[in-house]
Motif scaffolding. Structure first.
Motif, PDB file in Angstrom:
ATOM      1  N   ALA A  68       2.550  -3.930   2.283  1.00 28.98           N
ATOM      2  CA  ALA A  68       2.742  -3.932   0.891  1.00 28.98           C
ATOM      3  C   ALA A  68       4.018  -3.544   0.669  1.00 28.98           C
ATOM      4  O   ALA A  68       4.690  -3.671  -0.520  1.00 28.98           O
ATOM      5  N   ARG A 127      -1.844  -2.428   2.981  1.00 30.52           N
ATOM      6  CA  ARG A 127      -2.687  -2.836   1.928  1.00 30.52           C
ATOM      7  C   ARG A 127      -4.155  -2.518   2.696  1.00 30.52           C
ATOM      8  O   ARG A 127      -4.742  -3.281   3.867  1.00 30.52           O
ATOM      9  N   ASN A 175       5.002   1.668  -2.968  1.00 28.52           N
ATOM     10  CA  ASN A 175       5.088   0.907  -1.628  1.00 28.52           C
ATOM     11  C   ASN A 175       6.668   1.297  -1.066  1.00 28.52           C
ATOM     12  O   ASN A 175       7.133   0.494  -0.225  1.00 28.52           O
ATOM     13  N   ASP A 219      -4.692   0.651  -3.321  1.00 25.77           N
ATOM     14  CA  ASP A 219      -5.444  -0.032  -2.339  1.00 25.77           C
ATOM     15  C   ASP A 219      -4.330   0.012  -1.312  1.00 25.77           C
ATOM     16  O   ASP A 219      -4.340  -0.848  -0.232  1.00 25.77           O
ATOM     17  N   VAL A 220      -3.630   1.107  -1.161  1.00 29.00           N
ATOM     18  CA  VAL A 220      -2.576   1.231  -0.046  1.00 29.00           C
ATOM     19  C   VAL A 220      -2.713   2.498   0.632  1.00 29.00           C
ATOM     20  O   VAL A 220      -3.161   3.398   0.048  1.00 29.00           O
TER      21      VAL A 220
END
Ligand SMILES: Cc1ncc(COP(=O)(O)O)c(C=O)c1O
Length: 380
Positions: free
Chosen positions: A313, A328, A162, A351-352
């Motif tokens: 995120a 996200r 992130n 998940d990003v």
């Protein structure tokens, strides 16, 4: 804001037909880097062999990396990946009882964790600091974990996931106060965030060339403080680790002075041509001005994502993040593939979906990418 590097966009021909926002994975090819790779092929074609010229370019690549991070050239080794470099550094440490703890994090790129775990059979005891809910690590977690048993603290400068950015000076001060070394994976920061190894006083720092350094995979640089390097002997070695690689004496292992002792075999030459060209372009522009422009693009990206109610995120505080703004999204890989088919290159991880601009990107490109993501989420 007027794009401060607008004129340099012509060095990146692919920008005319793609929106390239994946410098956290692979940056866009520049004519500078392409010409450098071509010059290797040309010298091979014309001369048959150009050992001296090729080795000179490996040294030039080291020099440019040293300039980028404010190190001296003899404090840089060249290896083929961050995994290799971390493995080599770890193998040179001693994990004696009473000083065998490795403090690392769950936000490190996994290869670094794997390297430390492989040393458990050499008595290392590895502690992984878990991230907070917002995928950051608080300074207090390090304060609690690093103790007089810690031999090395191993952290990412900027998180691959992130873009969370950590303060190297503060962490090296803490690590040193307990007698621990600080090892930094700077693969996500080198070329996009100012790094000064002297001022931040880190002990070792590694980065590959494929991401913000504008190069290709297959080469990584490792900085180790000169005095520390001279006290270490890696278990992975080769003829280029020696005082004189051309002595050709089998039975003598005399490590070179400085960090060159962490070089191993014949270096990745063609990769060094690309790396030298990419890093010198960055050095000539100046990473300080690149970092400041990328902060601006981060603010544009965050604003656009908030407008479309996308879940961010990454830290919202621009001083706590690198170029990467992670959104996200459940089926991030699928969306990455769809956007690629539309000429928008971003990079998924779990998940990003990561939007990671470099100096050549524009505000408009960042906004278009966010809009395309928001639109795809509604219609797909
Ligand atoms: C922060 C970071 N470290 C290490 C790696 C892996 O490096 P290598 O493949 O050179 O071992 C990556 C790759 O994405 C990364 O983002």
């Amino acid at each position: 804001m007027i794009h401060p590097f607008k004129e340099l966009r012509k060095l990146f021909p692919t920008l005319t037909n793609t929106i390239h926002l994946s410098s956290c994975s692979q940056s866009a090819i520049s004519l500078t880097v392409k010409d450098a790779i071509d010059s290797y092929l040309q010298s091979w074609t014309e001369k048959g062999m150009d050992w001296e010229g090729w080795m000179k370019e490996v040294q030039n690549a080291k020099n440019e990396f040293a300039r980028l991070i404010n190190a001296d050239s003899d404090e840089i080794a060249v290896l083929s990946s961050v995994s290799d470099a971390a493995s080599s550094f770890a193998s040179a440490l001693t994990f004696s009882t009473g000083r065998n703890k490795v403090v690392t994090t769950d936000i490190d790129f996994p290869c670094v964790g794997h390297v430390w775990l492989s040393h458990e059979r050499r008595n290392a005891k590895v502690t992984f600091l878990p991230p907070e809910e917002d995928s950051t690590i608080q300074f207090q977690s390090y304060e609690r974990a690093i103790d007089s048993n810690t031999v090395v603290t191993s952290i990412p400068h900027v998180s691959y996931y992130n873009g969370f950015k950590q303060d190297l000076k503060q962490l090296s001060y803490l690590a040193h106060s307990k007698g621990s070394y600080l090892f930094v994976d700077a693969y996500q920061s080198a070329g996009s965030v100012v790094i000064d190894v002297k001022d931040s006083d880190v002990d070792a720092l590694v980065a590959g060339a494929q991401k913000f350094l504008l190069g290709i995979p297959g080469i990584a640089f490792m900085y180790i403080k000169r005095e520390l390097a001279n006290s270490l002997q890696s278990l992975t070695t080769g003829w280029f680790s020696r005082q004189n690689p051309f002595a050709f004496t089998n039975q003598i292992l005399d490590y070179a002075n400085g960090t060159r002792r962490f070089d191993t075999g014949t270096p990745p030459m063609i990769n060094a041509f690309a790396a030298r060209a990419g890093i010198s372009l960055l050095n000539n522009i100046g990473v300080e001005s690149i970092e400041s422009y990328l902060k601006h693009l981060s603010s544009i990206c965050i604003e656009a994502a908030q407008k479309h109610q996308l879940e961010i995120a990454s830290p919202l505080d621009l001083d706590q993040k690198g170029s990467n703004t992670a959104l996200r999204i459940k089926s991030a890989s699928k969306l990455e593939a769809y956007l690629k088919s539309q000429g928008i290159i971003v990079a998924a991880r779990n998940d990003v979906l990561r939007i990671a601009p470099h100096f050549y990107n524009t505000e408009d490109e960042v906004i278009k990418a966010v809009e395309a993501i928001a639109h795809a989420l509604i219609t797909k």
